[in-house]
Enzyme design. Structure first.
Site, short mmCIF file in Angstrom:
data_model
loop_
_atom_site.label_atom_id
_atom_site.label_comp_id
_atom_site.label_asym_id
_atom_site.label_seq_id
_atom_site.Cartn_x
_atom_site.Cartn_y
_atom_site.Cartn_z
N TYR A 132 -13.20 12.99 -34.40
CA TYR A 132 -13.24 11.64 -34.95
C TYR A 132 -12.03 10.82 -34.49
CZ TYR A 132 -13.42 7.83 -38.35
OH TYR A 132 -13.46 6.59 -38.93
N SER A 133 -10.85 11.38 -34.62
CA SER A 133 -9.62 10.65 -34.26
C SER A 133 -9.62 10.26 -32.79
CB SER A 133 -8.39 11.49 -34.59
OG SER A 133 -8.30 11.77 -35.96
#
Length: 228
Positions: free
Chosen positions: A135-136
């Site tokens: 996600y990051s």
């Protein structure tokens, strides 16, 4: 009373517009008079399908505003636990989908000499969150992509920006652990989770005719969490 931005006569497309931040943006754009089209998995639309994204935008008679809000939180996993499939899935939705929509929208906007694109990134793309490598990194890529596209089309009348929210009260929270949510919330100086309509307010300013001197930028809406 909410600020009103005039979108009369404007045509907008919102990916991920059936829930969360996307739905809040749809509501506010329509309240301003825009004709808003929703591209969402709930309606059988998949941002990972580049041909389908292209076809949906090609069918529009014009496109003045694009908001890319479709996204997935991904599983809360330690890095060594992330499978190839999970890595690809998160990036395909969060990054590839944004690229496909931006790419498809640009010719129509450039031909008209006007356009506003708002991509939804995340504070995780700036700071990186534990248990969220996929996600990051996907959201960091959205920030870099936005900066590149904004500079690529500078001077064409198309302005391209992104937003980096901290944790917002949306269905995506159901995809991650309470531990992960607590980690994110504890780092917000205002001490609370943000609301979709608060993000929609910033989206609509960035999508409006009043926003004329910003492109290739990332705007924080993080309750004070962001430090750069």
């Amino acid at each position: 009373m909410a600020n009103h931005y005039g979108f009369e006569g404007r045509v907008a497309l919102v990916t991920g517009g059936a829930s969360g931040i996307g739905a809040a943006a749809v509501e506010r754009l329509r309240a301003g008079g825009a004709e808003v089209h929703v591209y969402d998995l709930a309606g059988g639309d998949d941002v990972r399908d580049s041909a389908a994204v292209q076809s949906a935008i090609d069918r529009l008679p014009r496109l003045d505003v694009l908001v890319c809000a479709a996204g997935v939180g991904g599983d809360s996993l330690h890095t060594e636990e992330v499978t190839d499939e999970e890595w690809r899935r998160v990036h395909a939705i969060n990054l590839d989908g944004v690229f496909y929509a931006n790419r498809a929208a640009l010719p129509k906007m450039k031909q008209a000499g006007y356009g506003r694109i708002v991509n939804i990134a995340s504070i995780a793309g700036k700071e990186g969150n534990p248990m969220a490598a996929a996600y990051s990194s996907s959201k960091a890529a959205v920030i870099g992509l936005t900066k590149a596209i904004g500079k690529d089309v500078a001077g064409s009348g198309v302005l391209v920006n992104c937003i980096a929210p901290a944790v917002i009260d949306t269905p995506i929270l159901g995809q991650i652990t309470e531990e992960h949510i607590s980690y994110m919330t504890a780092r917000i100086p205002l001490g609370r989770i943000g609301q979709p309509d608060e993000v929609a307010a910033l989206i609509c300013w960035l999508a409006s005719e009043e926003m004329t001197f910003s492109t290739a930028a990332c705007f924080d809406i993080s309750g004070g969490r962001a430090t750069y």
